[in-house]
Design an enzyme around this catalytic site. Structure first.
Site, PDB file in Angstrom:
ATOM      1  N   SER A 108      77.180  25.605  48.103  1.00  0.00           N
ATOM      2  CA  SER A 108      76.563  25.656  46.913  1.00  0.00           C
ATOM      3  C   SER A 108      76.568  27.560  46.562  1.00  0.00           C
ATOM      4  O   SER A 108      77.691  28.307  46.234  1.00  0.00           O
ATOM      5  CB  SER A 108      74.713  26.137  47.410  1.00  0.00           C
ATOM      6  OG  SER A 108      73.846  25.529  46.067  1.00  0.00           O
ATOM      7  N   LYS A 160      52.040  30.211  32.126  1.00  0.00           N
ATOM      8  CA  LYS A 160      51.978  31.324  32.875  1.00  0.00           C
ATOM      9  C   LYS A 160      51.902  30.240  34.868  1.00  0.00           C
ATOM     10  O   LYS A 160      52.845  30.895  35.729  1.00  0.00           O
ATOM     11  CB  LYS A 160      50.638  32.152  33.222  1.00  0.00           C
ATOM     12  CG  LYS A 160      50.706  33.371  34.339  1.00  0.00           C
ATOM     13  CD  LYS A 160      51.947  34.135  33.795  1.00  0.00           C
ATOM     14  CE  LYS A 160      52.038  35.346  35.030  1.00  0.00           C
ATOM     15  NZ  LYS A 160      53.279  35.713  34.824  1.00  0.00           N
TER      16      LYS A 160
END
Length: 289
Positions: A108, A160
């Protein structure tokens, strides 16, 4: 008493002058020493790029360093940090060769920073691949409901608190997160394609999170040579044109707390964070999972 003070002053002055002259002398000779192949280690989860980037920046300017071997033994890490190291590796290789040496694991984000190098060397059994992005968070709503815990959230906008662990995630919130994941994934694929000079579609054909051995990665075009660190140093010498360049292992500069309590100081830092009431932030990761 006065003579003693004068003696102390003279000694301190001599030490100061010696330090200044030594610094100037070392600076003058920098770049004119024995040709070296610098070995920079990137071990463990990549949470920050600061130390690695600063080290590479210093080695890029040091004329005695003829090539850099980036020794990677990492399952990946935070997206931003991996990208910053990748960009710095690309910058350095414009001035001197950079050889990525994959250790036991370079998956990765570990692969991400490696593909920016001039050449990539991996052991036949190195675990690499795992091209993809992951973001995980806990959801504690049901547990909070059973315990009678009510969480009050005051926010500036509807999204949010996308991963608020105390409320059930809604489809629109998950869609926003998925778009973020998809965009970061595309950036990963493009970086691999650019670094390894492969078509984007070919990279996408195996960029589904699967892992490979170093030998398989070589077949796919992710790796140039099979071998360990010594093989990577040999390749670096060949690319640099300095066959007798000596190995120079760059030592990591430790902070005071790391020198006192050792490498596990991050655990100590986490304890202090918890005591201050700080919540661990959610991070987008290029990580083998």
């Amino acid at each position: 008493m006065r003579k003693f003070k004068i003696l102390i002053f003279v000694l301190l002055s001599a030490l100061f002058v010696s330090a200044v002259v030594g610094t100037i002398f070392r600076g003058t000779l920098k770049g004119f020493g024995v040709p070296k192949i610098a070995i920079v280690k990137v071990y463990g989860v990549i949470n920050s790029s600061d130390k690695v980037v600063k080290t590479l920046d210093r080695l890029e300017k040091d004329r005695s360093i003829k090539a850099v071997v980036l020794r990677v033994d990492s399952p990946g890490g935070v997206v931003g940090a991996c990208q910053e190291i990748y960009e710095k590796v690309k910058e350095v290789k414009e001035h001197k060769p950079v050889v990525a040496s994959m250790g036991s694991v370079a998956a990765s984000g570990g692969l991400y920073i490696s593909v920016g190098a001039t050449k990539v060397v991996a052991n036949p059994g190195t675990i690499t691949g795992s091209i993809g992005v992951i973001l995980q968070s806990y959801n504690l709503k049901e547990l909070a409901d059973k315990l009678g815990i009510k969480v009050i959230t005051v926010k500036s906008g509807r999204f949010k608190d996308l991963l608020n662990p105390f409320r059930k995630p809604d489809p629109e919130s998950l869609k926003i997160i998925q778009e973020l994941i998809d965009d970061s994934y595309q950036q990963f694929v493009e970086a691999v394609a650019e670094g390894r000079k492969l078509p984007v579609e070919k990279v996408k054909s195996f960029a589904d999170g699967r892992i490979f051995s170093g030998r398989k990665a070589k077949e796919l075009g992710l790796v140039d040579y099979l071998g360990g660190l010594d093989r990577a140093v040999e390749v670096a010498r060949e690319l640099s044109g300095y066959p007798n360049a000596v190995k120079y292992e760059v030592k990591e500069k430790k902070s005071l707390i790391e020198r006192v309590v050792g490498k596990e100081s991050s655990s100590v830092k986490n304890i202090f964070k918890a005591l201050r009431g700080e919540v661990e932030e959610v991070k987008l990761m290029y990580l083998l999972n």
